[in-house]
Design an enzyme around this catalytic site. Structure first.
Site, mmCIF file in Angstrom:
data_model
loop_
_atom_site.group_PDB
_atom_site.id
_atom_site.type_symbol
_atom_site.label_atom_id
_atom_site.label_comp_id
_atom_site.label_asym_id
_atom_site.label_seq_id
_atom_site.Cartn_x
_atom_site.Cartn_y
_atom_site.Cartn_z
ATOM 1 N N PRO A 101 0.768 -1.245 0.000
ATOM 2 C CA PRO A 101 0.000 0.000 0.000
ATOM 3 C C PRO A 101 0.798 1.293 0.000
ATOM 4 O O PRO A 101 0.208 2.371 -0.075
ATOM 5 C CB PRO A 101 -0.791 -0.089 1.308
ATOM 6 C CG PRO A 101 0.086 -0.875 2.214
ATOM 7 C CD PRO A 101 0.800 -1.865 1.350
ATOM 8 N N CYS A 102 2.133 1.235 0.102
ATOM 9 C CA CYS A 102 2.829 2.501 0.375
ATOM 10 C C CYS A 102 2.780 3.501 -0.769
ATOM 11 O O CYS A 102 3.020 4.672 -0.569
ATOM 12 C CB CYS A 102 4.258 2.270 0.835
ATOM 13 S SG CYS A 102 5.283 1.484 -0.395
ATOM 14 N N LYS A 103 2.461 3.036 -2.003
ATOM 15 C CA LYS A 103 2.409 4.006 -3.101
ATOM 16 C C LYS A 103 0.970 4.394 -3.472
ATOM 17 O O LYS A 103 0.746 5.165 -4.396
ATOM 18 C CB LYS A 103 3.107 3.435 -4.351
ATOM 19 C CG LYS A 103 4.616 3.342 -4.187
ATOM 20 C CD LYS A 103 5.288 4.666 -4.521
ATOM 21 C CE LYS A 103 6.597 4.889 -3.808
ATOM 22 N NZ LYS A 103 7.670 3.995 -4.212
#
Lengths: 180, 249
Positions: A129-131
């Site tokens: 999910p970090c992007k």
């Protein structure tokens, strides 16, 4: 420095509720589930069967969870043959369309990996999910510009879903702009 | 952080004496002796058990060997949990050494993540560090680091190099002078008595009135049952009964 499009858990729940409403209208199979111990990480679940080139039927299960660390939704999924044999990461990878593979191969954290489902405690595959925030911000900015209501969950899922074989019927888009 | 250096070293160098025994149904060409090893609490099973694997594979045929996995009293051990966590959760009330059973077949697909190589452990570890920094610093510190710093952090853990690890980790443990702490505390609470694997919630280190929160405050808010004296054991962090404020690295 522009404010990123983070959103809180209540907003997540609201968009999911609208999403589920449409799913029920068209019989798309999404369900809302809450964990008995805490209402912190509700999840949706969708089962679909798909045939592969080798004529094997594969069952996919998709869950949408909220990550309070990244304050974005996260897509968890798993796949198995009808006899219950789970698919391995390399099988999943083979199912990803060529056009997405380059993007996914760019960063070790922008990829599909096997992780423990935070509520069920079982192995699932996850799109990191970090992007999410990075690609959702322009989407949301553009719709604000043309004064259009957007369901974050619908937009997000229509972007990440196809990478892992999940295609949303177009009617979700119509439903999103009717809400509110 | 300098006055905490002793605590940091104690945590880093914590070891668990372990006895590895081959599962009785594995097919061997001759008898397999148990293998003894001191396991680092802060590391991961699949990272530190090369010697265990080699030891048992010496008495097995290649065709009887697939992915290694570990089990304690019937429970498959999640390699992606730190070793100290696994021990505290499952075996802390048993006598030492910790007795772990080694398997080379029938991998429990529904319970365990696969670990095809050390790269998988690295990816998992870095993913945890990244998520922790998202909570502590909105990912600013981890994203500003170069790839070589990330690599050094990992190599420090892999090679048991305290100074090498902390040269980078100390940056992840800092916060601006004007703040009184991190944005949120990265923590997870594990209990065997619950269905979900862990409790993880947003929790600020400083209250609205400026008072620093303690571990007791955190537990009271997110897991009050852990503090009920009658039926619950005391909370443990890396094997030590917790009394004061502590932060997860």
């Amino acid at each position: 420095m522009e404010e990123n499009e983070f959103f809180g858990e209540k907003t997540f729940q609201r968009y999911c509720a609208e999403f589920i409403k449409h799913s029920q209208q068209i019989g798309d199979g999404w369900e809302w589930r809450t964990s008995k111990e805490a209402l912190e990480l509700p999840l949706d679940d969708f089962e679909v069967t798909e045939s592969t080139a080798t004529n094997e039927v594969i069952k996919y299960e998709y869950h949408v969870l909220y990550s309070c660390s990244y304050q974005v939704p996260v897509l968890y999924f798993r796949a198995s043959f009808l006899d219950g044999r789970p698919l391995a990461l390399k099988d999943i990878w083979e199912g990803v369309h060529e056009c997405y593979k380059t993007r996914l191969l760019q960063g070790p954290w922008d990829t599909i990996s096997q992780q423990e489902h935070p509520i069920l405690g079982q192995p699932f595959f996850v799109l990191h999910p970090c992007k999410t925030n990075e690609f959702m911000t322009p989407v949301l900015k553009n719709s604000r510009k043309i004064n259009r209501n957007v369901n974050y969950i619908t937009s997000w899922l229509s972007l990440v879903g196809p990478v892992v074989g999940l295609h949303l019927p177009l009617s979700y888009a119509g439903a999103a702009s009717q809400d509110e | 952080m300098t006055d905490d250096k002793d605590v940091l070293r104690d945590v880093w160098f914590g070891r668990i004496p372990t006895c590895f025994t081959l599962y009785q149904d594995e097919i061997t060409e001759r008898e397999a002796e148990p293998y003894y090893l001191l396991l680092p609490r802060v590391s991961y099973l699949t990272l530190v058990t090369d010697k265990v694997k080699k030891h048992f594979q010496k008495v097995m045929r290649q065709e009887d060997i697939s992915e290694i996995w570990f089990e304690y009293e019937g429970t498959p051990l999640k390699w992606h949990y730190p070793i100290g966590l696994l021990f505290d959760l499952l075996a802390s009330s048993s006598a030492l050494p910790w007795n772990i059973t080694v398997h080379f077949k029938s991998f429990p697909e529904k319970d365990l993540l696969h670990c095809p190589s050390k790269d998988a452990v690295e990816a998992h570890f870095m993913s945890c560090v990244k998520e922790a920094d998202a909570l502590k610093h909105k990912s600013q510190v981890i994203n500003e680091m170069q790839k070589k710093d990330h690599k050094q952090l990992w190599m420090g853990l892999q090679n048991d190099r305290f100074d090498q690890f902390w040269a980078i980790n100390r940056k992840l443990m800092e916060y601006p002078a004007e703040e009184n702490g991190f944005r949120y505390i990265p923590f997870r609470i594990y209990q065997t008595t619950t269905e979900r694997p862990f409790i993880q919630k947003l929790f600020r280190p400083v209250a609205a009135d400026g008072q620093l929160h303690t571990l007791g405050d955190l537990l009271r808010e997110v897991c009050p049952s852990a503090l009920a004296p009658e039926d619950n054991p005391t909370p443990k962090r890396q094997g030590l009964d917790v009394q004061a404020c502590a932060q997860k690295v």
